[in-house]
Design a protein around this motif. Structure first.
Motif, short mmCIF file in Angstrom:
data_model
loop_
_atom_site.label_atom_id
_atom_site.label_comp_id
_atom_site.label_asym_id
_atom_site.label_seq_id
_atom_site.Cartn_x
_atom_site.Cartn_y
_atom_site.Cartn_z
N ASP A 122 -9.99 -2.54 3.78
CA ASP A 122 -10.92 -3.63 2.92
C ASP A 122 -11.87 -3.50 4.16
O ASP A 122 -12.56 -4.45 3.64
CB ASP A 122 -9.84 -4.88 3.08
N THR A 147 -4.47 -1.58 1.72
CA THR A 147 -4.96 -2.26 2.06
C THR A 147 -2.84 -2.97 2.11
O THR A 147 -3.06 -3.72 1.17
CB THR A 147 -5.94 -2.94 1.28
N ALA A 148 -2.69 -3.62 3.14
CA ALA A 148 -1.26 -4.09 3.15
C ALA A 148 -1.56 -5.51 2.57
O ALA A 148 -0.72 -5.73 2.27
CB ALA A 148 -0.71 -3.66 4.05
N LYS A 174 1.63 -2.65 11.09
CA LYS A 174 3.17 -2.41 11.19
C LYS A 174 4.07 -3.25 10.12
O LYS A 174 4.50 -3.06 9.58
CB LYS A 174 3.32 -1.56 12.09
N GLY A 222 4.23 -2.21 19.23
CA GLY A 222 3.00 -0.50 19.17
C GLY A 222 3.18 -0.50 20.22
O GLY A 222 3.74 -1.26 21.55
N1 LIG Z 1 -7.94 -7.10 6.94
C1 LIG Z 1 -7.02 -6.40 6.62
N2 LIG Z 1 -5.84 -6.84 8.05
C2 LIG Z 1 -4.84 -6.34 8.11
C3 LIG Z 1 -3.79 -5.96 6.77
N3 LIG Z 1 -2.96 -5.78 7.69
C4 LIG Z 1 -2.40 -5.96 8.77
N4 LIG Z 1 -3.69 -7.08 8.46
C5 LIG Z 1 -4.18 -7.62 9.79
O1 LIG Z 1 -3.99 -6.63 11.15
C6 LIG Z 1 -2.63 -8.05 12.32
C7 LIG Z 1 -2.24 -7.26 12.93
O2 LIG Z 1 -1.29 -6.76 11.69
P1 LIG Z 1 0.82 -6.40 11.83
O3 LIG Z 1 1.46 -6.62 10.83
O4 LIG Z 1 0.57 -7.96 13.02
O5 LIG Z 1 0.33 -5.36 13.25
P2 LIG Z 1 1.25 -4.64 14.07
O6 LIG Z 1 0.57 -3.87 14.53
O7 LIG Z 1 2.63 -4.94 13.63
O8 LIG Z 1 0.65 -5.18 15.66
P3 LIG Z 1 2.23 -5.13 16.68
O9 LIG Z 1 3.17 -5.68 16.06
O10 LIG Z 1 1.57 -5.42 17.82
O11 LIG Z 1 2.27 -3.07 17.25
C8 LIG Z 1 -2.60 -9.52 11.09
O12 LIG Z 1 -3.93 -10.37 11.48
C9 LIG Z 1 -2.87 -8.81 9.89
O13 LIG Z 1 -3.03 -10.10 9.42
C10 LIG Z 1 -5.24 -4.99 5.59
O14 LIG Z 1 -4.63 -4.53 4.50
N5 LIG Z 1 -6.24 -6.43 6.08
#
Ligand SMILES: Nc1nc2c(ncn2[C@@H]2O[C@H](COP(=O)(O)OP(=O)(O)OP(=O)(O)O)[C@@H](O)[C@H]2O)c(=O)[nH]1
Ligand SMILES: [Mg+2]
Ligand SMILES: [Zn+2]
Length: 291
Positions: A122, A147-148, A174, A222
């Motif tokens: 997105d 777009t998770a 993730k 991460g």
């Molecule tokens: N705009 C947008 N933001 C997203 C999407 N998926 C995840 N996010 C945002 O990205 C940020 C990080 O998401 P996490 O799921 O915590 O990322 P992670 O890869 O698990 O990070 P670590 O656990 O630190 O490795 C959060 O604020 C989510 O809401 C998406 O599809 N679109």
């Protein structure tokens, strides 16, 4: 009487203690027998119950695959018995292409599938990012825009029948993917800024989840770096899959494809058959392994 052995799967690795899900039974908090542990999330182990909810890991079964990274001093196990590595990228925070290449090399080394997910599709900058990722698709690595936050359905088919591990930099989404795939799961997620403010990544240890009877997925913390010191330098060119047809065609049999005359890989880059970006990545890695 000696306590009986139970088979189970390590579903979480906290460093010193492990969560082990016994086959068709409860999950125990377990400690490894002996001091140093070399057990990873996804490992199959034999456990002896010691107390209510607790056990000792007596032995680990041989693994089908181990995904790990390493620097000059130690190795960091990420996940065991995986059949697929899902590399999660996003346009923001900016992903490092070098890290992507390292993950692909590690996937080839472990002989498992690799899937590239461009999450946060997105975001406006995603179009440019996808264009750059087309290169990897031509190499045979599937690239899936996602777009998770809105819909993880496109990910379900590629995950089917696999034990997948989600890897990538912090903040790529993730854990968001995990939460959307498994409603009811509340793996912590956070904005990158929040994660950095707290001085650590949001996800702090690997955890395995079941999607169905034959599909499993592991969330991992991460990473900012991906050391590949466990890979012998003379194997590295084979792990860049599009190099394979050229290997053995260089003028010198021991060509390392760094700057030697008559290098077939170099010639393939000039001819447009191999990407300059991939050769540059290979060369950076090769020098790092040259110790
Ligand atoms: N705009 C947008 N933001 C997203 C999407 N998926 C995840 N996010 C945002 O990205 C940020 C990080 O998401 P996490 O799921 O915590 O990322 P992670 O890869 O698990 O990070 P670590 O656990 O630190 O490795 C959060 O604020 C989510 O809401 C998406 O599809 N679109
Ligand atoms: Mg996370
Ligand atoms: Zn060469």
């Amino acid at each position: 009487m000696k306590p009986a052995f139970h088979n189970g799967t390590v579903v979480a690795a906290f460093g010193r203690s492990y969560q082990v899900e016994l086959d068709g039974d409860a999950t125990l908090t377990c400690f490894p027998r002996g001091k140093r542990s070399e057990i990873a999330c996804g490992d199959r182990v034999q456990v002896q119950k010691t107390a209510e909810g607790q056990g000792v890991i007596a032995a680990a079964d041989p693994r089908s695959a181990l995904f790990y990274r390493s620097d000059a001093y130690r190795q960091k196990l990420i996940a065991a018995n995986v059949t697929q590595i899902v590399i999660v990228l996003a346009a923001a925070p900016t992903y490092y292409e070098d890290l992507l290449n390292r993950c692909l090399v590690a996937a080839e080394h472990a002989r498992v599938h690799a899937l590239i997910v461009l999450n946060k599709f997105d975001l406006e900058a995603s179009g440019t990012a996808l264009e750059r990722l087309r290169l990897y698709e031509t190499l045979g690595y599937p690239v899936l825009p996602l777009t998770a936050k809105a819909d993880v359905a496109p990910l379900r088919a590629p995950l089917e029948g696999h034990t997948s591990v989600l890897v990538g930099q912090s903040g790529m989404g993730k854990s968001t993917i995990i939460n959307r795939l498994l409603p009811g799961t509340e793996a912590p997620t956070a904005e990158m800024s929040a994660a950095l403010d707290s001085g650590r990544h949001t996800t702090t240890h690997a955890r395995l989840y079941h999607l169905d009877a034959t599909s499993h997925i592991i969330d991992s913390p991460g990473m900012q770096e991906f050391g590949l010191h466990h890979i012998p330098r003379d194997e590295l060119d084979h792990l860049f899959i599009e190099f394979r047809p050229m290997i053995g065609r260089c003028r010198f049999a021991n060509c390392r494809h760094l700057a030697e005359p008559g290098c077939a890989i170099d010639a393939a880059v000039t001819a447009g058959a191999i990407s300059e970006r991939r050769l540059a990545s290979y060369r950076r890695l090769s020098k790092e392994l040259n110790r």
